[in-house]
Design a protein around this motif. Structure first.
Motif, short mmCIF file in Angstrom:
data_model
loop_
_atom_site.label_atom_id
_atom_site.label_comp_id
_atom_site.label_asym_id
_atom_site.label_seq_id
_atom_site.Cartn_x
_atom_site.Cartn_y
_atom_site.Cartn_z
N ALA B 159 55.12 -13.20 -34.53
CA ALA B 159 56.44 -12.93 -34.80
C ALA B 159 57.29 -14.50 -34.18
CB ALA B 159 56.90 -12.06 -33.61
N PRO B 160 56.78 -15.01 -33.09
CA PRO B 160 57.55 -16.25 -32.79
C PRO B 160 57.27 -17.48 -33.97
CG PRO B 160 55.49 -15.99 -31.38
CD PRO B 160 55.86 -14.85 -32.10
N LEU B 161 56.11 -17.56 -34.67
CA LEU B 161 55.95 -18.21 -35.73
C LEU B 161 56.99 -18.17 -36.97
CD1 LEU B 161 53.66 -20.54 -36.15
CD2 LEU B 161 52.24 -18.59 -37.36
N SER B 163 59.87 -16.43 -36.86
CA SER B 163 61.12 -16.70 -36.35
C SER B 163 61.59 -18.13 -36.68
CB SER B 163 61.28 -16.25 -34.79
OG SER B 163 62.68 -16.83 -34.45
N VAL B 164 60.73 -18.92 -36.04
CA VAL B 164 60.91 -20.64 -36.13
C VAL B 164 60.90 -20.97 -37.80
CG1 VAL B 164 60.19 -22.85 -35.66
CG2 VAL B 164 60.08 -21.08 -33.86
#
Lengths: 227, 227
Positions: B159-161, B163-164
């Motif tokens: 998820a953080p990957l 998002s960025v």
């Protein structure tokens, strides 16, 4: 003149929003003072048509969304210490912010939802319960009853934090960066709500949290904590 | 003269180690050529008493551990494009590397262990199975049979990957940084082992992986993939 609208509890002195804490710390990093204006779920009249806090009003300019606010502070107050470092560094920080948003805070939320609702004004508790239980897939109370499992999941999710903080004082290296403030916001949320200690005393994350609490003359340390 | 010792399969052309791919990409980033030396589990004689790859030997200086190698390349070849950016940025990159080590790769491993063992020399398969099954808490084959659940867990962990990379070309911003190479190593590990497609075509992580494969004249794209 800077106004910061931030989430307040039914007790208006209780300020627990992790996103708002990111901005409180970022303002202090830039040595800026702001007038703090409490806002409750369901209150109307946020500037600029915003529907969530934090909202910053800086000399009449309205900025919503914590990351957008941090970027505004970095650009407008460029002479102060940097929040993000160079351009490549800003992208890296955004990963850590996204990790906080998508992994860390959702891992902590099952431990906190049943605490938060106690501090939401009675008229808004129905709204809060409905939206949060939909997100959790269970009731706030059932989530809280699974605290042992949720604590274990949250501590496991912190592995990358622990790994870096075993070697570095801050996620920003020798000085804190906005990455530190984003992650710390989650811990301050947990702390202000009076939730039980999560971290072992020998966890590098514990020592880092102590350093964060002491920044800016104990800004976060002195915040009111739920009884 | 630079030698890079890296993990090789029973087919010596098959190079799947995620940690070794970090260094291959970092060398290309610095426009450095290295002699690639295949090493198998159980082989002796790694320089400097190292017991794991990658190992870099740079003009007689021996460096083990992928992060230490990347820092060496950054410092010794400071005139080339930076791998880490400024000092604060290096700490941020270390978070992303730690996330890859502690979250992303462990999430992918259950999908890959039963593939890796096919490419380990027969004499070392017993060792490989024992150590990896201890880590998994189950057999390689039982882990592989849970692919649907493991795929879902791995995609959620990204998820953080996602998002960025919805906003940025690379984790390093407009240019790739060592953070990109660390994360990409995990995807190249998966790819070289011939595992089935993990990402939806509309996932921002998919588009980023394509960009990574095309870097340096298709360095990673042209690597041999298991049949």
């Amino acid at each position: 003149m800077i106004d910061l609208y931030e989430l307040a509890g039914a007790d208006p002195a209780l300020r627990f929003s992790p996103y708002c804490w990111r901005i409180r710390m970022a303002l202090a990093h830039k040595s800026l003072n702001a007038k703090l204006i409490g806002w409750h779920y369901g209150d109307k009249r946020l500037p600029g048509g915003n529907t969530t806090v934090p909202v910053l009003v800086d000399d009449g300019q309205v900025i919503g969304d914590s990351t957008a606010i941090a970027i505004h502070l970095e650009q407008k107050y460029a002479e102060g210490p940097s929040l993000f470092g160079d351009e490549g560094s800003m992208a890296h920080v955004r990963f850590i912010v996204a990790w906080t948003d998508t992994i860390l805070q959702p891992a902590l939320f099952p431990l906190l939802g049943a605490e938060v609702i106690k501090h939401v004004k009675p008229a808004q508790q129905g709204y809060y319960r409905q939206t949060r239980e939909q997100r959790l897939g269970t009731t706030l109370e059932k989530a809280a009853a699974g605290a042992v499992q949720h604590t274990s999941t949250a501590l496991a999710a912190m592995a990358p934090l622990r790994s870096v903080l075993a070697d570095e004082d801050f996620l920003g290296g020798v000085e804190p960066s906005y990455a530190d403030y984003a992650v710390f916001g989650a811990f301050q949320w947990y702390r202000v709500l009076g939730a039980p200690e999560l971290l072992n005393a020998d966890d590098p994350v514990h020592a880092w949290r102590e350093r964060m609490l002491e920044l800016f003359d104990g800004l976060a340390l002195e915040a009111k904590v739920a009884a």
